[in-house]
Design an enzyme around this catalytic site. Structure first.
Site, PDB file in Angstrom:
ATOM      1  N   SER A  52       0.776  -1.244   0.000  1.00  6.43           N
ATOM      2  CA  SER A  52       0.000   0.000   0.000  1.00  6.43           C
ATOM      3  C   SER A  52       0.804   1.289   0.000  1.00  6.43           C
ATOM      4  CB  SER A  52      -0.947  -0.004   1.203  1.00  6.43           C
ATOM      5  OG  SER A  52      -0.218  -0.217   2.395  1.00  6.43           O
ATOM      6  N   GLY A  89       5.175   3.071  -0.146  1.00 11.82           N
ATOM      7  CA  GLY A  89       6.617   2.883  -0.295  1.00 11.82           C
ATOM      8  C   GLY A  89       7.018   1.920  -1.395  1.00 11.82           C
ATOM      9  N   TYR A  90       7.988   1.064  -1.063  1.00 14.33           N
ATOM     10  CA  TYR A  90       8.543   0.150  -2.060  1.00 14.33           C
ATOM     11  C   TYR A  90       7.547  -0.918  -2.524  1.00 14.33           C
ATOM     12  CZ  TYR A  90      13.311   1.902  -2.113  1.00 14.33           C
ATOM     13  OH  TYR A  90      14.418   2.671  -2.332  1.00 14.33           O
ATOM     14  N   LEU A 128       7.172  -5.790   3.797  1.00  8.12           N
ATOM     15  CA  LEU A 128       6.563  -5.320   5.051  1.00  8.12           C
ATOM     16  C   LEU A 128       7.543  -4.442   5.828  1.00  8.12           C
ATOM     17  CD1 LEU A 128       4.747  -8.362   6.730  1.00  8.12           C
ATOM     18  CD2 LEU A 128       3.776  -6.567   5.300  1.00  8.12           C
ATOM     19  N   ALA A 129       7.034  -3.409   6.445  1.00  7.42           N
ATOM     20  CA  ALA A 129       7.799  -2.655   7.446  1.00  7.42           C
ATOM     21  C   ALA A 129       6.825  -2.399   8.576  1.00  7.42           C
ATOM     22  CB  ALA A 129       8.304  -1.350   6.862  1.00  7.42           C
ATOM     23  N   TYR A 155      21.959   1.416  11.827  1.00  6.45           N
ATOM     24  CA  TYR A 155      21.228   0.587  10.863  1.00  6.45           C
ATOM     25  C   TYR A 155      21.898  -0.784  10.665  1.00  6.45           C
ATOM     26  CZ  TYR A 155      17.797  -0.580   7.425  1.00  6.45           C
ATOM     27  OH  TYR A 155      16.757  -1.216   6.791  1.00  6.45           O
ATOM     28  N   LEU A 204      15.194   6.131   0.998  1.00  3.09           N
ATOM     29  CA  LEU A 204      14.166   7.042   0.482  1.00  3.09           C
ATOM     30  C   LEU A 204      13.191   7.430   1.572  1.00  3.09           C
ATOM     31  CD1 LEU A 204      13.315   5.482  -2.976  1.00  3.09           C
ATOM     32  CD2 LEU A 204      14.284   7.718  -2.548  1.00  3.09           C
ATOM     33  N   THR A 219      10.052   7.323   3.272  1.00  5.58           N
ATOM     34  CA  THR A 219       8.807   6.543   3.349  1.00  5.58           C
ATOM     35  C   THR A 219       8.327   6.653   4.793  1.00  5.58           C
ATOM     36  OG1 THR A 219       9.854   4.477   4.037  1.00  5.58           O
ATOM     37  CG2 THR A 219       9.623   4.810   1.658  1.00  5.58           C
TER      38      THR A 219
HETATM   39  P1  NAD Z   1       6.354   1.507   4.192  1.00  2.00           P
HETATM   40  O1  NAD Z   1       6.092   1.885   5.609  1.00  2.00           O
HETATM   41  O2  NAD Z   1       6.120   2.529   3.139  1.00  2.00           O
HETATM   42  O3  NAD Z   1       5.478   0.209   3.780  1.00  2.00           O
HETATM   43  C1  NAD Z   1       5.192  -0.832   4.661  1.00  2.00           C
HETATM   44  C2  NAD Z   1       4.069  -1.712   4.127  1.00  2.00           C
HETATM   45  O4  NAD Z   1       3.870  -2.780   5.055  1.00  2.00           O
HETATM   46  C3  NAD Z   1       2.702  -1.000   3.988  1.00  2.00           C
HETATM   47  O5  NAD Z   1       2.046  -1.473   2.845  1.00  2.00           O
HETATM   48  C4  NAD Z   1       1.948  -1.472   5.248  1.00  2.00           C
HETATM   49  O6  NAD Z   1       0.537  -1.456   5.124  1.00  2.00           O
HETATM   50  C5  NAD Z   1       2.470  -2.887   5.338  1.00  2.00           C
HETATM   51  N1  NAD Z   1       2.326  -3.483   6.671  1.00  2.00           N
HETATM   52  C6  NAD Z   1       2.912  -3.140   7.844  1.00  2.00           C
HETATM   53  N2  NAD Z   1       2.540  -3.971   8.815  1.00  2.00           N
HETATM   54  C7  NAD Z   1       1.692  -4.868   8.273  1.00  2.00           C
HETATM   55  C8  NAD Z   1       0.967  -5.995   8.760  1.00  2.00           C
HETATM   56  N3  NAD Z   1       1.053  -6.400  10.028  1.00  2.00           N
HETATM   57  N4  NAD Z   1       0.184  -6.676   7.887  1.00  2.00           N
HETATM   58  C9  NAD Z   1       0.067  -6.299   6.595  1.00  2.00           C
HETATM   59  N5  NAD Z   1       0.750  -5.259   6.070  1.00  2.00           N
HETATM   60  C10 NAD Z   1       1.547  -4.559   6.906  1.00  2.00           C
HETATM   61  O7  NAD Z   1       7.843   0.958   4.177  1.00  2.00           O
HETATM   62  P2  NAD Z   1       9.001   0.883   3.076  1.00  2.00           P
HETATM   63  O8  NAD Z   1      10.019   1.903   3.420  1.00  2.00           O
HETATM   64  O9  NAD Z   1       8.459   0.802   1.689  1.00  2.00           O
HETATM   65  O10 NAD Z   1       9.652  -0.509   3.475  1.00  2.00           O
HETATM   66  C11 NAD Z   1       9.407  -1.729   2.798  1.00  2.00           C
HETATM   67  C12 NAD Z   1      10.667  -2.582   2.847  1.00  2.00           C
HETATM   68  O11 NAD Z   1      11.721  -1.890   2.159  1.00  2.00           O
HETATM   69  C13 NAD Z   1      11.189  -2.834   4.277  1.00  2.00           C
HETATM   70  O12 NAD Z   1      11.700  -4.140   4.343  1.00  2.00           O
HETATM   71  C14 NAD Z   1      12.312  -1.819   4.391  1.00  2.00           C
HETATM   72  O13 NAD Z   1      13.296  -2.204   5.350  1.00  2.00           O
HETATM   73  C15 NAD Z   1      12.867  -1.861   2.971  1.00  2.00           C
HETATM   74  N6  NAD Z   1      13.725  -0.712   2.593  1.00  2.00           N
HETATM   75  C16 NAD Z   1      13.317   0.575   2.804  1.00  2.00           C
HETATM   76  C17 NAD Z   1      14.185   1.621   2.470  1.00  2.00           C
HETATM   77  C18 NAD Z   1      13.787   3.061   2.693  1.00  2.00           C
HETATM   78  O14 NAD Z   1      14.668   3.919   2.671  1.00  2.00           O
HETATM   79  N7  NAD Z   1      12.534   3.364   2.870  1.00  2.00           N
HETATM   80  C19 NAD Z   1      15.432   1.352   1.883  1.00  2.00           C
HETATM   81  C20 NAD Z   1      15.789   0.037   1.635  1.00  2.00           C
HETATM   82  C21 NAD Z   1      14.935  -1.009   2.010  1.00  2.00           C
END
Ligand code: NAD
Length: 396
Positions: A50, A52-53, A139-140, A236, A272, A274
Site C-alpha cells: 500500500s 513505499g517500495y 513489510l515494514a 542501521y 528514500l 517513506t
Molecule cells: P512503508 O512503511 O512505506 O510500507 C510498509 C508496508 O507494510 C505497507 O504497505 C503497510 O501497510 C504494510 N504493513 C505493515 N505492517 C503490516 C501488517 N502487520 N500486515 C500487513 N501489512 C503490513 O515501508 P518501506 O520503506 O516501503 O519498506 C518496505 C521494505 O523496504 C522494508 O523491508 C524496508 O526495510 C525496505 N527498505 C526501505 C528503504 C527506505 O529507505 N525506505 C530502503 C531500503 C529497504
C-alpha cells in the site's frame, strides 16, 4: 471535509484521497513512460503493497508488465469526518486505475503476519489466478503478533548493538539539528526486532503458498534490505534492524535450498523517504544530504524509479538479476558510488540548523514526506471538500 496535514512527530495522522490518487497516478505515468518490462511475471503477490517500495513494486509490475496483482496491507479505513491512512487511499486509487486497464487486482487489509491472512490470500489465488509467479515481500512494521501464540507480540527497536551511539540527528518536525544518543539494545530487543523485520514471516508465506499448491514452477520471490554508508551503520546495518536484515538473507539462502537456486533474492534498495524510514534516527538527515548530492548529479530516484530498475534491468535481463558477492541485488549502487558518498561525508560534519537549507535538500525531504500522505501534489484543490470514505472495491 477539508483535509489538511496533521503532523505528530514523524507521522502525519491525516491523508488526502485525491492527493494520494495523484501520487499513485504519477507513479503509473512514470511506468508507462518506460519500455514495457521484459520477462515480467504475470501473476504477482505483494505483501506490504500500500505504500513505499511495495506499492511501487505493485505499480511497476501491473502497469509495466500487465501483471494481475494481489496486494496485502494493514491500513485504516476512513469514516465520516476522519480520513483513512494514506495506504488505504493509495490502494483504492491503484485498483481504480488497474480496473480501467482491465488488469486484475485484489486487495486484503489485515495482519500479514497471521496464518489466517495467509490462508485467505491462498484461497483467492486458487480461485482467481491458480498460481503466482512472483511474491514481493515488502513489510515494514513496528510489531508482529506471533501467528501461533497471539498473546506474544514482538516489538522491533531501532538501536545500536554493543555500545551507545551518538550522532547528529535532524528533528524533522522542529527543523533542528540535534545530537542524539541511543543506548544499545539488549539481547531480547535484538531477538524481537529479528522476529518482526527478519526472514521468518517471509519464509512462512512462501511455505504456506507452497503447501497451498499456488506457487508456479520457477516462481521468484524478493524482499528488500538496506545497507547505506558507514555514518549510519551503528544505527542501521550494525544495529538491531541490520541483524533482522541478516536474518532476511539467511531466509533467502534457506528458501533457495528448498525451492532452487535464485528463487529467493534480497534486493538492497536506496534510502528514500517513506513512512518507515522517517522513523529511523539519523536517517532523515542523511537522506536530506543524499538527495541534494544525487539530484545535483542527476542520479536521484524515487521508489518507482528504483522498482522499475529492479524489474527491468535485473529481473528483465536474459540471465536474470546481477548479484553481489553475497548473492544480493544492488539497486543502491548509485547511492553508494564513491563520488556520492564522499560528498555526503564532507557536508555531514558541517551541517547545522542554520545552514540546513543551504547544504541539504531538507525542502525536498519535507515535500516528499507530505506527498506520502497526498499533500502538495500539483493540480489538487486542497480547499475543496473531500469525502474521506473511499471504498476499495475488491477488498477480500
Ligand atoms: P512503508 O512503511 O512505506 O510500507 C510498509 C508496508 O507494510 C505497507 O504497505 C503497510 O501497510 C504494510 N504493513 C505493515 N505492517 C503490516 C501488517 N502487520 N500486515 C500487513 N501489512 C503490513 O515501508 P518501506 O520503506 O516501503 O519498506 C518496505 C521494505 O523496504 C522494508 O523491508 C524496508 O526495510 C525496505 N527498505 C526501505 C528503504 C527506505 O529507505 N525506505 C530502503 C531500503 C529497504
Amino acid at each position: 471535509m477539508i483535509i489538511a496535514p496533521k503532523i505528530r512527530g514523524f507521522i502525519c495522522t491525516t491523508a488526502h484521497p485525491e492527493g494520494c490518487a495523484a501520487h499513485v497516478q504519477e507513479q503509473i505515468d512514470y511506468v508507462k513512460s518506460q519500455p514495457a518490462l521484459a520477462n515480467a511475471p504475470k501473476r504477482v503477490l505483494v505483501v506490504g503493497s500500500s505504500t513505499g517500495y511495495g506499492l511501487a513494486s505493485r505499480i511497476a509490475l501491473a502497469f509495466g508488465g500487465q501483471a494481475a496483482t494481489v496486494g496485502v496491507f494493514f491500513e485504516k479505513e476512513g469514516v465520516e469526518n476522519k480520513t483513512a491512512s494514506a495506504g488505504w487511499y493509495n490502494s483504492a486509487a491503484f485498483e481504480a486505475a488497474a480496473a480501467q486497464e482491465g488488469l486484475y487486482a485484489k486487495s486484503f487489509n489485515g495482519d500479514a503476519f497471521s496464518n489466517e491472512m495467509k490462508q485467505r490470500v491462498i484461497a483467492a489465488i486458487k480461485a482467481d489466478l491458480g498460481q503466482v509467479d512472483m511474491i514481493v515481500y515488502s513489510l515494514a512494521s513496528p510489531r508482529r503478533t506471533d501467528p501461533v501464540n497471539p498473546e506474544i507480540v514482538y516489538k522491533s527497536v531501532l538501536k545500536p548493538i554493543g555500545s551507545s551511539f551518538t550522532n547528529k540527528n535532524l528533528n524533522t518536525d522542529k527543523k533542528l539539528i540535534e545530537t542524539v544518543t541511543i543506548e544499545p539494545a539488549n539481547e531480547d530487543e535484538i531477538l524481537q526486532t529479528t522476529k518482526v523485520m527478519g526472514g521468518e514471516d517471509w519464509k512462512l508465506w512462501i511455505e504456506a503458498l507452497s503447501a497451498g499448491g499456488v506457487l508456479a514452477p520457477g516462481f521468484k520471490t524478493v524482499a528488500y534490505s538496506y545497507i547505506g554508508p558507514k555514518l549510519t551503520w551503528a544505527i542501521y546495518t550494525e544495529g538491531t534492524i541490520g541483524r533482522a536484515k541478516l536474518d532476511l538473507e539467511k531466509a533467502a539462502a534457506e528458501m533457495n535450498g528448498q525451492f532452487g537456486a535464485g528463487t529467493a533474492l534480497v534486493s538492497v534498495n536506496k534510502a528514500l523517504v517513506t513512512q518507515a524510514s522517517s522513523a529511523i534516527p539519523v536517517v532523515p538527515l542523511y537522506i536530506s544530504l543524499l538527495y541534494k548530492v544525487m539530484k545535483a548529479k542527476g542520479l536521484h530516484e524515487g521508489c518507482i524509479e528504483q522498482m522499475v530498475r529492479l524489474f527491468a534491468t535485473h529481473y528483465g535481463a536474459p540471465n536474470g538479476p546481477t548479484l553481489d558477492e553475497k548473492g544480493r541485488v544492488r539497486i543502491d549502487d548509485w547511492e553508494m558510488r564513491a563520488e556520492v558518498q564522499d560528498e555526503v561525508a564532507k557536508v555531514w560534519d558541517s551541517v547545522t540548523t542554520e545552514n540546513l537549507d543551504e547544504i541539504s535538500d531538507f525542502a525536498g525531504y519535507q515535500k516528499e514526506f507530505y506527498r506520502l500522505f497526498g499533500f502538495g501534489l500539483a493540480g489538487i484543490d486542497y480547499e475543496k471538500d473531500s469525502d474521506p470514505v473511499r471504498p476499495i472495491p475488491s477488498l477480500g
